[in-house]
Design an enzyme around this catalytic site. Structure first.
Site, PDB file in Angstrom:
ATOM      1  N   GLU A 248      16.905 -66.230  -7.146  1.00  0.00           N
ATOM      2  CA  GLU A 248      16.671 -65.186  -8.151  1.00  0.00           C
ATOM      3  C   GLU A 248      15.181 -64.881  -8.103  1.00  0.00           C
ATOM      4  O   GLU A 248      14.369 -65.641  -8.631  1.00  0.00           O
ATOM      5  CB  GLU A 248      17.076 -65.700  -9.539  1.00  0.00           C
ATOM      6  CG  GLU A 248      18.562 -65.944  -9.687  1.00  0.00           C
ATOM      7  CD  GLU A 248      19.372 -64.661  -9.741  1.00  0.00           C
ATOM      8  OE1 GLU A 248      18.819 -63.608 -10.084  1.00  0.00           O
ATOM      9  OE2 GLU A 248      20.572 -64.711  -9.419  1.00  0.00           O
ATOM     10  N   CYS A 282      11.566 -60.359 -14.797  1.00  0.00           N
ATOM     11  CA  CYS A 282      11.783 -60.074 -13.370  1.00  0.00           C
ATOM     12  C   CYS A 282      12.396 -58.695 -13.130  1.00  0.00           C
ATOM     13  O   CYS A 282      12.097 -58.056 -12.133  1.00  0.00           O
ATOM     14  CB  CYS A 282      12.662 -61.143 -12.758  1.00  0.00           C
ATOM     15  SG  CYS A 282      14.204 -61.365 -13.671  1.00  0.00           S
ATOM     16  N   GLU A 461      23.801 -65.062 -10.419  1.00  0.00           N
ATOM     17  CA  GLU A 461      23.932 -65.922 -11.593  1.00  0.00           C
ATOM     18  C   GLU A 461      24.756 -65.164 -12.630  1.00  0.00           C
ATOM     19  O   GLU A 461      24.754 -63.929 -12.659  1.00  0.00           O
ATOM     20  CB  GLU A 461      22.560 -66.282 -12.180  1.00  0.00           C
ATOM     21  CG  GLU A 461      21.878 -67.331 -11.339  1.00  0.00           C
ATOM     22  CD  GLU A 461      20.643 -67.949 -11.965  1.00  0.00           C
ATOM     23  OE1 GLU A 461      19.906 -67.265 -12.688  1.00  0.00           O
ATOM     24  OE2 GLU A 461      20.414 -69.139 -11.696  1.00  0.00           O
TER      25      GLU A 461
HETATM   26  P1  NAD Z   1       6.746 -69.300  -8.616  1.00  0.00           P
HETATM   27  O1  NAD Z   1       7.463 -68.908  -7.383  1.00  0.00           O
HETATM   28  O2  NAD Z   1       5.288 -69.469  -8.574  1.00  0.00           O
HETATM   29  O3  NAD Z   1       7.309 -70.717  -9.152  1.00  0.00           O
HETATM   30  C1  NAD Z   1       8.675 -70.903  -9.455  1.00  0.00           C
HETATM   31  C2  NAD Z   1       9.010 -72.374  -9.357  1.00  0.00           C
HETATM   32  O4  NAD Z   1       8.887 -72.800  -7.999  1.00  0.00           O
HETATM   33  C3  NAD Z   1       8.107 -73.290 -10.174  1.00  0.00           C
HETATM   34  O5  NAD Z   1       8.912 -74.292 -10.765  1.00  0.00           O
HETATM   35  C4  NAD Z   1       7.184 -73.884  -9.116  1.00  0.00           C
HETATM   36  O6  NAD Z   1       6.676 -75.158  -9.453  1.00  0.00           O
HETATM   37  C5  NAD Z   1       8.124 -73.987  -7.941  1.00  0.00           C
HETATM   38  N1  NAD Z   1       7.492 -74.026  -6.607  1.00  0.00           N
HETATM   39  C6  NAD Z   1       6.255 -73.612  -6.256  1.00  0.00           C
HETATM   40  N2  NAD Z   1       6.071 -73.815  -4.915  1.00  0.00           N
HETATM   41  C7  NAD Z   1       7.225 -74.352  -4.448  1.00  0.00           C
HETATM   42  C8  NAD Z   1       7.672 -74.749  -3.149  1.00  0.00           C
HETATM   43  N3  NAD Z   1       6.892 -74.651  -2.072  1.00  0.00           N
HETATM   44  N4  NAD Z   1       8.928 -75.234  -3.018  1.00  0.00           N
HETATM   45  C9  NAD Z   1       9.748 -75.321  -4.088  1.00  0.00           C
HETATM   46  N5  NAD Z   1       9.377 -74.973  -5.343  1.00  0.00           N
HETATM   47  C10 NAD Z   1       8.128 -74.479  -5.514  1.00  0.00           C
HETATM   48  O7  NAD Z   1       7.193 -68.262  -9.743  1.00  0.00           O
HETATM   49  P2  NAD Z   1       6.667 -68.186 -11.252  1.00  0.00           P
HETATM   50  O8  NAD Z   1       5.268 -67.691 -11.219  1.00  0.00           O
HETATM   51  O9  NAD Z   1       7.005 -69.445 -11.947  1.00  0.00           O
HETATM   52  O10 NAD Z   1       7.623 -67.073 -11.866  1.00  0.00           O
HETATM   53  C11 NAD Z   1       7.409 -65.703 -11.757  1.00  0.00           C
HETATM   54  C12 NAD Z   1       8.302 -65.117 -10.671  1.00  0.00           C
HETATM   55  O11 NAD Z   1       9.663 -65.431 -10.954  1.00  0.00           O
HETATM   56  C13 NAD Z   1       8.246 -63.601 -10.608  1.00  0.00           C
HETATM   57  O12 NAD Z   1       8.197 -63.204  -9.272  1.00  0.00           O
HETATM   58  C14 NAD Z   1       9.565 -63.176 -11.233  1.00  0.00           C
HETATM   59  O13 NAD Z   1      10.011 -61.912 -10.847  1.00  0.00           O
HETATM   60  C15 NAD Z   1      10.468 -64.267 -10.804  1.00  0.00           C
HETATM   61  N6  NAD Z   1      11.657 -64.361 -11.677  1.00  0.00           N
HETATM   62  C16 NAD Z   1      12.869 -63.936 -11.211  1.00  0.00           C
HETATM   63  C17 NAD Z   1      14.002 -63.978 -12.011  1.00  0.00           C
HETATM   64  C18 NAD Z   1      15.338 -63.497 -11.526  1.00  0.00           C
HETATM   65  O14 NAD Z   1      16.349 -63.823 -12.155  1.00  0.00           O
HETATM   66  N7  NAD Z   1      15.426 -62.736 -10.437  1.00  0.00           N
HETATM   67  C19 NAD Z   1      13.893 -64.481 -13.318  1.00  0.00           C
HETATM   68  C20 NAD Z   1      12.639 -64.911 -13.775  1.00  0.00           C
HETATM   69  C21 NAD Z   1      11.534 -64.853 -12.927  1.00  0.00           C
END
Ligand code: NAD
Length: 487
Positions: A248, A282, A461
Site C-alpha cells: 500500500e 496517501c 486491503e
Molecule cells: P516509509 O516508507 O518511510 O516507512 C514505512 C515503514 O517502513 C516504517 O515502518 C519504516 O520503519 C519501514 N521501513 C523503512 N525502511 C525499510 C526497509 N528498508 N525495509 C522494510 N521496512 C522499512 O513511509 P512513511 O514515511 O512512514 O509513510 C508515508 C508514506 O506511506 C507515503 O508515501 C504514503 O503515501 C504512504 N501510505 C500509503 C498508504 C496506502 O494505503 N496506500 C497508507 C498510508 C501511507
C-alpha cells in the site's frame, strides 16, 4: 522526570531486550519527547518468530466461528477505549483530536468486525470429475509480517491484522518508529479479548527491523504500507524467499472537476483531499484539474473556505481541524517542496510557510497551501509531498483531462466531479487508479477494497477480496478407482 519506556510485545506480553537500545518518540505538536521505546534486538526477534509459529499452530486449529467470537471481543474493547486510544494517536501523529475520535479507532475496529464476520464463511469448493473428484481448502499462509506508516498508525495495524487473523494466520507487526504506541495497545487488547499468545506480536524499530522482517525466510507474507521507494526495497528483500506481498504505497492522485459539477461539493472534496489529517493521507487528490468554465468560481470558493474555516493549532483543542506535520524533518521536507514550486514558477495563492499557532508554538505546522498555474513537469505536480499542498491546473476537454490525470507513475486514487452520469463512468473507466470516487472523495469504508494501480501498490486491503491475499488454495484430488497405468 523519567520517561516511560515501552518494550516489544511478544508471546502475549511485554519483553525486555538484551541490548538496552531504545529510541525517543516526540509529540509533533509540542516538540517534546513523550516516551521511549526499546528496539527489537536478536533475542526479541528470535522469540517473535518462535512465538508467532506457536501462535499460528494454535490459532489456525480453531474454527472460523471461534476465531470470529474472539476477534469480536477485541472490537468491543477498541470501541470502549475509543477516546483514550484516539489521544494516543494524537500525541504520536499531531493530527486533530476531533478527527482521531471520529475516524482512527472506529475505522480500525470496523476492519476487525468485518473480517471477524467473514472468518466463518471462508470455504473451499468441490467438483465432480466423473467417478473421481477434487476439493479445495482455503488455508492460511502462516506467519505474516505487517509494516506500517505513521499517518494512521492504529488503523493500519488493524487493517493488516484483521484479515490476517480472521484467516487463521499469526502476525508480527512493526509500526513506524514515529508512532509506535497504538500497535502495542492493539496487542494488549487482542490478548485481553482471548487471542492466544504469539498470534499478534509487535516489534519496534526503524527500517532495519522492517528489512529483517521482509527478508526472514520463516515469514510467509509481508504487508507493507509506506513510500514507493521503501516498498521496492521490501519487495526485493521478500523475493529472496518468494514471500507473498501486499504493498500500500504513495500517490499523486488527480481530481477532475467538470463544468457541470456541484462546485460547493467539489470544493469540499478538494479541501478534504488535501487538508484532512493536514495533508498526510496517501489517497490525497493533490492534482486538481479544473474545467476552464468553472475555474474562477471554484478558486474563489476554495480560497474563501480555506482562509475562513481552517483552524490550525493544538490538536487537543476541539476547535482545531488542522494539526502538525509528523516531525521537524517532514515539516522541512514539505516547506522545501513548496519553495521548489515557487522557484519553478507556480503561483502561490495561499499558505506557503510554517505556522506558529498561539496554543502550540513549538509544533511542526505547515499552512494549508494552494498553488495555481501549475503544469505537469513541475516537481510539486510530479512528486508525492505528503503535506497540505494543493496544485490547481486547467483543462478544456474530457480527453485532455484523462490524459493529464494518467500522466504519472502513481495510480492510487482519483476523483471525478460531474452531474453527467455517463461521463462520470466513462471517465472513471479510463483512469489508471485503484480507488475512484465519483462526486465524493477520501471515504474508505471497510467493505470497499483499496489499493493502487501502477507504482502505488500490489494487492488490496479491505473488502472480501483481501481474504484471498491472506490464504492459499490447496487442491485435493480424490481417486475413487484404481489408476490407469501404462507401466
Ligand atoms: P516509509 O516508507 O518511510 O516507512 C514505512 C515503514 O517502513 C516504517 O515502518 C519504516 O520503519 C519501514 N521501513 C523503512 N525502511 C525499510 C526497509 N528498508 N525495509 C522494510 N521496512 C522499512 O513511509 P512513511 O514515511 O512512514 O509513510 C508515508 C508514506 O506511506 C507515503 O508515501 C504514503 O503515501 C504512504 N501510505 C500509503 C498508504 C496506502 O494505503 N496506500 C497508507 C498510508 C501511507
Amino acid at each position: 522526570m523519567s520517561l516511560v519506556r515501552y518494550q516489544n510485545f511478544v508471546d502475549g506480553q511485554y519483553v525486555k531486550n538484551q541490548t538496552n537500545a531504545f529510541f525517543d518518540v516526540t509529540n509533533p505538536a509540542t516538540g517534546n519527547i513523550v516516551y521511549q521505546v526499546e528496539i527489537a534486538d536478536d533475542k526479541v526477534k528470535e522469540l517473535a518468530i518462535s512465538s508467532a509459529k506457536k501462535g499460528f499452530n494454535a490459532w489456525a486449529q480453531l474454527s472460523g466461528i471461534e476465531r470470529s467470537r474472539i476477534l469480536m471481543k477485541a472490537v468491543t474493547l477498541l470501541r470502549e477505549r475509543n477516546d483514550e486510544l484516539a489521544k494516543i494517536e494524537v500525541e504520536d501523529t499531531g493530527k486533530p483530536l476531533s478527527e482521531a475520535v471520529a475516524v482512527d479507532v472506529t475505522s480500525g475496529a470496523d476492519a476487525i468486525e468485518f473480517f471477524a464476520g467473514i472468518a466463518p464463511a471462508i470455504e473451499g469448493n468441490q467438483q465432480s470429475l466423473g467417478n473421481d473428484f477434487y476439493y479445495t481448502r482455503r488455508e492460511p499462509l502462516g506467519v505474516c509480517a505487517g509494516i506500517g506508516a505513521w499517518n494512521y498508525p492504529l488503523q493500519i495495524a488493524c487493517w493488516k491484522a484483521a484479515p490476517a487473523l480472521a484467516a487463521g494466520n499469526s502476525m508480527i507487526f512493526k509500526p513506524s518508529e514515529e508512532t509506535p504506541l497504538g500497535a502495542l495497545k492493539l496487542a494488549e487488547i487482542f490478548v485481553e479479548a482471548g487471542v492466544p499468545a504469539g498470534v499478534f506480536n509487535v516489534l519496534q524499530g526503524d527500517g532495519a527491523v522492517g528489512a529483517w522482517l521482509s527478508e526472514c525466510p520463516e515469514i510467509a507474507k509481508v504487508s507493507f504500507t509506506g513510500e514507493v521507494s521503501t516498498g521496492k526495497k521490501v519487495m526485493t528483500s521478500a523475493a529472496g524467499s518468494l514471500k507473498e506481498v501486499t504493498m500500500e504505497l504513495g500517490g499523486k492522485s488527480p481530481m477532475i472537476i467538470f463544468e457541470d459539477a456541484d462546485i460547493n461539493n467539489a470544493v469540499s472534496a478538494a479541501m478534504l483531499g488535501n487538508f484532512y489529517t493536514q495533508g498526510e493521507v496517501c489517497t490525497n487528490g493533490t492534482r486538481v484539474y479544473l474545467h476552464d468554465a468553472i475555474y474562477d468560481e471554484f478558486v474563489d470558493a476554495l480560497l474563501t473556505r480555506t482562509k475562513e474555516n481552517i483552524v490550525v493549532g493544538d490538536p487537543l483543542d476541539q476547535r482545531t481541524n488542522f494539526g502538525a506535520m509528523i516531525s521537524k524533518a517532514h515539516q522541512e521536507k514539505v516547506l522545501d517542496c513548496i519553495n521548489k514550486g515557487v522557484a519553478e514558477g507556480a503561483t502561490l495563492l495561499c499558505g506557503g510557510s510554517n505556522v506558529i499557532p498561539e496554543n502550540a508554538p513549538n509544533g511542526y505546522f505547515v499552512a494549508p497551501t494552494i498553488f495555481a498555474d501549475c503544469h505537469e513537469n513541475m516537481s510539486i505536480v510530479r512528486d508525492e509531498i505528503f503535506g497540505p499542498v494543493m496544485c490547481l491546473m486547467r483543462f478544456s476537454g474530457e480527453k485532455e483531462a484523462v490524459q493529464k490525470a494518467n500522466a504519472t507513475d502513481f495510480g492510487l486514487a482519483a476523483g471525478v466531479f460531474t452531474r453527467d452520469i455517463n461521463r462520470a463512468h466513462r471517465v472513471v473507466h479510463q483512469l489508471e487508479a485503484g480507488i475512484c470516487w465519483i462526486n465524493s472523495y477520501g471515504l474508505s469504508p471497510v467493505e470497499m477494497p483499496v489499493g493502487g494501480y501502477k507504482q502505488s501498490g500490489v494487492g488490496r486491503e479491505n473488502g472480501v477480496e483481501t481474504i484471498k491475499h491472506y490464504t492459499q488454495i490447496k487442491s485435493v484430488y480424490v481417486g475413487m478407482q484404481a489408476l490407469e497405468c501404462p507401466f
